[in-house]
Scaffold this motif. Structure first.
Motif, PDB file in Angstrom:
ATOM      1  N   MET A 176       0.995  -1.128  -0.044  1.00 54.10           N
ATOM      2  CA  MET A 176      -0.131  -0.112   0.085  1.00 54.10           C
ATOM      3  C   MET A 176       0.937   1.330  -0.030  1.00 54.10           C
ATOM      4  SD  MET A 176      -2.822   1.374   2.948  1.00 54.10           S
ATOM      5  CE  MET A 176      -3.691  -0.166   2.958  1.00 54.10           C
ATOM      6  N   LYS A 177       0.789   1.987  -1.123  1.00 58.39           N
ATOM      7  CA  LYS A 177       1.561   3.243  -1.165  1.00 58.39           C
ATOM      8  C   LYS A 177       0.946   4.378  -0.824  1.00 58.39           C
ATOM      9  CE  LYS A 177       5.476   1.187  -3.097  1.00 58.39           C
ATOM     10  NZ  LYS A 177       6.597   1.285  -2.662  1.00 58.39           N
ATOM     11  N   GLY A 178       1.476   5.677  -0.606  1.00 59.48           N
ATOM     12  CA  GLY A 178       0.700   6.977  -0.284  1.00 59.48           C
ATOM     13  C   GLY A 178       1.358   7.528   0.653  1.00 59.48           C
ATOM     14  N   LYS A 179       0.617   8.263   1.480  1.00 63.49           N
ATOM     15  CA  LYS A 179       1.039   8.965   2.582  1.00 63.49           C
ATOM     16  C   LYS A 179       1.071   8.219   3.658  1.00 63.49           C
ATOM     17  CE  LYS A 179      -0.681  13.604   1.125  1.00 63.49           C
ATOM     18  NZ  LYS A 179      -1.574  14.657   1.127  1.00 63.49           N
ATOM     19  N   ILE A 180       2.066   8.524   4.720  1.00 62.86           N
ATOM     20  CA  ILE A 180       2.336   7.795   5.957  1.00 62.86           C
ATOM     21  C   ILE A 180       2.371   8.908   7.093  1.00 62.86           C
ATOM     22  CG2 ILE A 180       3.307   5.540   5.148  1.00 62.86           C
ATOM     23  CD1 ILE A 180       6.086   6.513   5.726  1.00 62.86           C
ATOM     24  N   ILE A 181       2.353   8.500   8.135  1.00 62.03           N
ATOM     25  CA  ILE A 181       2.720   9.257   9.449  1.00 62.03           C
ATOM     26  C   ILE A 181       3.634   8.609  10.051  1.00 62.03           C
ATOM     27  CG2 ILE A 181       1.763  10.363  11.542  1.00 62.03           C
ATOM     28  CD1 ILE A 181       0.110  11.413   8.701  1.00 62.03           C
ATOM     29  N   ILE A 182       4.930   9.462  10.599  1.00 63.83           N
ATOM     30  CA  ILE A 182       5.932   8.828  11.182  1.00 63.83           C
ATOM     31  C   ILE A 182       5.874   9.642  12.585  1.00 63.83           C
ATOM     32  CG2 ILE A 182       8.171   8.476  11.476  1.00 63.83           C
ATOM     33  CD1 ILE A 182       8.545   8.199   8.356  1.00 63.83           C
ATOM     34  N   THR A 183       6.057   8.809  13.833  1.00 64.10           N
ATOM     35  CA  THR A 183       6.082   9.562  15.036  1.00 64.10           C
ATOM     36  C   THR A 183       7.328   9.186  15.804  1.00 64.10           C
ATOM     37  OG1 THR A 183       4.794   7.913  15.961  1.00 64.10           O
ATOM     38  CG2 THR A 183       3.646  10.036  15.453  1.00 64.10           C
ATOM     39  N   VAL A 184       8.110  10.110  16.289  1.00 66.26           N
ATOM     40  CA  VAL A 184       9.218   9.798  17.090  1.00 66.26           C
ATOM     41  C   VAL A 184       9.217  10.344  18.550  1.00 66.26           C
ATOM     42  CG1 VAL A 184      11.978  10.042  16.992  1.00 66.26           C
ATOM     43  CG2 VAL A 184      10.653  10.034  14.817  1.00 66.26           C
ATOM     44  N   ILE A 185       9.724   9.409  19.470  1.00 66.86           N
ATOM     45  CA  ILE A 185       9.563  10.185  20.800  1.00 66.86           C
ATOM     46  C   ILE A 185      10.602   9.429  21.904  1.00 66.86           C
ATOM     47  CG2 ILE A 185       7.747   8.569  21.621  1.00 66.86           C
ATOM     48  CD1 ILE A 185       6.694  10.939  23.442  1.00 66.86           C
ATOM     49  N   GLY A 186      11.304  10.356  22.413  1.00 69.35           N
ATOM     50  CA  GLY A 186      12.282   9.742  23.271  1.00 69.35           C
ATOM     51  C   GLY A 186      13.288  10.996  23.985  1.00 69.35           C
ATOM     52  N   THR A 187      14.297  10.575  24.679  1.00 70.83           N
ATOM     53  CA  THR A 187      15.095  11.349  25.391  1.00 70.83           C
ATOM     54  C   THR A 187      15.850  12.351  24.383  1.00 70.83           C
ATOM     55  OG1 THR A 187      15.309  10.295  27.262  1.00 70.83           O
ATOM     56  CG2 THR A 187      16.919  11.763  26.951  1.00 70.83           C
ATOM     57  N   ASP A 188      15.908  13.568  24.209  1.00 75.25           N
ATOM     58  CA  ASP A 188      16.741  14.461  23.336  1.00 75.25           C
ATOM     59  C   ASP A 188      17.951  13.952  23.175  1.00 75.25           C
ATOM     60  OD1 ASP A 188      16.981  16.170  21.163  1.00 75.25           O
ATOM     61  OD2 ASP A 188      17.481  17.846  22.766  1.00 75.25           O
ATOM     62  N   LYS A 189      18.654  13.950  22.064  1.00 73.70           N
ATOM     63  CA  LYS A 189      20.030  13.716  21.745  1.00 73.70           C
ATOM     64  C   LYS A 189      20.634  14.273  20.470  1.00 73.70           C
ATOM     65  CE  LYS A 189      19.614   9.359  22.896  1.00 73.70           C
ATOM     66  NZ  LYS A 189      18.618   8.812  23.066  1.00 73.70           N
ATOM     67  N   VAL A 190      21.643  14.488  20.408  1.00 68.78           N
ATOM     68  CA  VAL A 190      22.128  14.637  18.797  1.00 68.78           C
ATOM     69  C   VAL A 190      22.059  13.564  17.844  1.00 68.78           C
ATOM     70  CG1 VAL A 190      24.101  15.307  17.576  1.00 68.78           C
ATOM     71  CG2 VAL A 190      24.046  16.361  19.937  1.00 68.78           C
ATOM     72  N   GLY A 191      21.553  13.871  16.620  1.00 68.43           N
ATOM     73  CA  GLY A 191      21.395  13.016  15.728  1.00 68.43           C
ATOM     74  C   GLY A 191      20.126  12.261  15.301  1.00 68.43           C
ATOM     75  N   ILE A 192      18.884  12.672  15.985  1.00 72.46           N
ATOM     76  CA  ILE A 192      17.929  12.113  15.818  1.00 72.46           C
ATOM     77  C   ILE A 192      17.099  12.303  14.538  1.00 72.46           C
ATOM     78  CG2 ILE A 192      15.285  11.826  16.540  1.00 72.46           C
ATOM     79  CD1 ILE A 192      16.614  12.822  19.350  1.00 72.46           C
TER      80      ILE A 192
END
Length: 91
Positions: free
Chosen positions: A1-17
């Motif tokens: 299934m192609k199309g739009k996706i939603i990506i969520t990212v959560i966690g302790t802040d650090k360099v490079g996320i």
């Protein structure tokens, strides 16, 4: 299934996320349509709307790649098809 996706990212802040997540997307020809990120008391949160139309991988393969990136960062990264996200969060 192609199309739009939603990506969520959560966690302790650090360099490079952001760099790590966007690298996974770029390597797989996934276009970022919108991005919002913030840090709340050292907790990093990011929501992205992306387009998988030109990607050669499936959503499941992307989820696996993002899980690996999340483990390396100590973050929780989820990718969902826009339809599922919309259905789950409707009023």
């Amino acid at each position: 299934m192609k199309g739009k996706i939603i990506i969520t990212v959560i966690g302790t802040d650090k360099v490079g996320i952001t760099a790590k997540v966007t690298t996974v997307l770029a390597e797989n020809q996934i276009n970022i349509l919108d991005i919002n990120q913030t840090i709340m008391q050292e907790i990093f949160t990011m929501i992205m709307i992306c387009d998988m139309e030109k990607s050669l991988i499936s959503l499941e393969e992307l989820q696996q790649k993002l899980n690996i990136a999340g483990e390396e960062l100590g973050m929780k990264i989820q990718a969902q098809h826009e339809d599922i996200f919309t259905y789950m969060h409707r009023i």
